[in-house]
Design an enzyme around this catalytic site. Structure first.
Site, PDB file in Angstrom:
ATOM      1  N   THR A 118       6.674  49.328  -1.054  1.00  0.00           N
ATOM      2  CA  THR A 118       5.796  50.301  -1.503  1.00  0.00           C
ATOM      3  C   THR A 118       5.949  51.642  -0.560  1.00  0.00           C
ATOM      4  OG1 THR A 118       4.416  48.372  -1.801  1.00  0.00           O
ATOM      5  CG2 THR A 118       3.297  50.725  -1.504  1.00  0.00           C
ATOM      6  N   LYS A 148       7.237  36.204   2.890  1.00  0.00           N
ATOM      7  CA  LYS A 148       6.351  37.014   2.089  1.00  0.00           C
ATOM      8  C   LYS A 148       6.712  36.575   0.449  1.00  0.00           C
ATOM      9  CE  LYS A 148       5.294  41.706   0.151  1.00  0.00           C
ATOM     10  NZ  LYS A 148       5.513  43.000   0.179  1.00  0.00           N
ATOM     11  N   TYR A 195      11.549  37.991   2.930  1.00  0.00           N
ATOM     12  CA  TYR A 195      10.827  38.626   2.117  1.00  0.00           C
ATOM     13  C   TYR A 195      11.593  38.191   0.666  1.00  0.00           C
ATOM     14  CZ  TYR A 195       8.840  42.614  -0.689  1.00  0.00           C
ATOM     15  OH  TYR A 195       8.272  43.470  -1.696  1.00  0.00           O
ATOM     16  N   ILE A 211       0.136  40.642   2.321  1.00  0.00           N
ATOM     17  CA  ILE A 211       0.602  41.879   2.214  1.00  0.00           C
ATOM     18  C   ILE A 211       0.190  42.593   1.124  1.00  0.00           C
ATOM     19  CG2 ILE A 211       2.709  43.472   2.803  1.00  0.00           C
ATOM     20  CD1 ILE A 211       3.855  40.874   4.301  1.00  0.00           C
TER      21      ILE A 211
END
Length: 300
Positions: free
Chosen positions: A45, A169, A140, A210
Site C-alpha cells: 500500500t 501476514k 508476507y 494489517i
C-alpha cells in the site's frame, strides 16, 4: 509481536512526486490518536516498489521517529512493523538491518516478486533475512502480487527452524490456509492482510490485521480487532458488516489507487499522486468513492 491492529500506510506524494514527509507524519499521528497498535510503512500500500532505496529508508525513519515522539491515548508507543520487501534478497537484508538499527519493532517481508522462486528459494530468502537481525520477522504471503505462494509446509518450516520468524501476514484469500496454519502451530501468529476477511480470519486463529481500510477508518478497524480479541463475535461482526461497502470500494482498482483517492476526498492528503505505472482512478471509481464516503458521512 505485541500488537494486533495496524494499517498498511499509504505513502503521500507531492505534486512533483517526491515523498510528502509532513503529510506522512500527520497520517501516522492520526493512526496513533485513533487507537491503532502499530503502523506498517512501505509495504504494498505504501508503493514500496516505486520508491528509491533512500526513500524507502526515510519512510521507515519517519514512522519510527513519529511513533517515538507521540504517545498513544494509553500513554504508550505505537509499534512500527517496517516493510523491507524486495525481489532481491540482498536489498531486503540491507533494509532489515537498517530498520533494526534505527528502532523498528519488527519487520514485514514479502516474498520476492517476479523472480518466482521455488519453495527452497523462498525458505533460503526468508531465513537469510531473518538471521541477519534479532527483531521479529513477519512473512508476507500475497501470491496475487508475487506470482508465488509460501506453501504451508514452507511457512511452518520457517517458523520452526528460524527463531525470530514469529508471524505471517495472510493475503492469499484462503481461510483454509489460515485454519491449517493455526491447527499445526498455535503460536505462529497470523495477521489478516485481506480487509474483507478480517473478521473471518480473526475467528479462525488470527491474532490481528494489517488493514488498507485502516488508513481511512483506523478507529473502526481497531474496535473490530479489540472485539474479536475479547471473543465478542457479534459485536466484531457488526463492525465488519458496517465496513463492507467501504472494503469493497477500496479494491475496485489496484491497491493503493482507490485508498489514496479516498484519503484525498476525505481531506486527509492534499495530492492523490501516484508514480507510474500506477495512475489515477477512473471517473467511475472516483464517483463510487464519493458516493461511498458520503454513505459513511466522511464527506458531505
Amino acid at each position: 509481536m505485541q500488537f494486533h491492529s495496524s494499517s498498511a500506510l499509504i505513502t503521500p506524494f507531492k505534486k512533483d512526486l517526491s515523498v510528502d514527509e509532513a503529510a506522512y507524519e500527520s497520517l501516522i499521528k492520526r493512526q496513533i490518536f485513533q487507537g491503532m497498535d502499530a503502523c506498517v510503512p512501505v509495504g504494498t500500500t505504501g508503493e514500496s516498489a516505486t520508491l528509491t532505496h533512500k526513500e524507502h529508508m526515510r519512510c521507515i525513519e519517519i514512522a519510527i521517529e513519529t511513533c517515538k515522539n507521540t504517545k498513544t491515548l494509553s500513554n504508550s508507543r505505537m509499534k512500527v512493523l517496517a516493510g523491507v520487501g524486495s525481489n532481491a534478497t540482498s536489498e531486503s537484508l540491507s533494509l532489515a538491518k537498517f530498520a533494526q538499527k534505527i528502532g523498528a519493532d519488527a519487520i514485514l517481508c514479502v516474498s520476492p516478486y517476479y523472480n518466482r522462486p521455488t519453495q527452497q528459494g523462498l525458505f533460503e530468502h526468508y531465513k537469510t533475512i531473518a538471521q541477519s537481525v534479532e527483531i521479529p520477522v513477519m512473512l508476507y504471503d500475497v501470491p496475487s502480487r508475487t506470482g508465488v505462494s509460501i506453501e504451508i509446509s514452507t511457512a511452518l518450516k520457517l517458523f520452526r527452524e528460524v527463531p525470530n520468524i514469529k508471524a505471517i501476514k495472510e493475503a492469499s484469500g484462503s481461510l483454509k490456509r489460515v485454519t491449517e496454519l493455526h491447527y499445526h502451530e498455535k503460536d505462529f501468529k497470523i495477521f489478516s492482510g485481506e480487509d474483507s476477511l478480517n473478521h473471518s480470519i480473526m475467528f479462525s486463529g488470527g491474532c490481528g490485521v494489517i488493514s488498507v481500510t485502516g488508513n481511512l477508518m483506523p478507529n473502526l478497524i481497531s474496535q473490530m480487532v479489540n472485539c474479536a480479541l475479547k471473543l465478542e463475535y457479534q459485536q466484531a461482526l457488526e463492525i465488519q458488516n458496517k465496513l463492507f461497502h467501504l472494503h469493497q470500494a477500496l479494491f475496485v482498482e489496484t491497491n493503493p489507487i482507490p485508498i489514496k483517492m479516498a484519503m484525498h476526498l476525505a481531506g486527509l492528503i492534499e495530492n492523490p499522486s501516484y508514480r507510474l505505472p500506477l495512475v489515477a482512478p477512473s471517473k467511475e471509481t472516483i464517483q463510487l468513492l464519493e458516493k461511498t464516503l458520503q454513505q459513511y458521512e466522511v464527506i458531505a
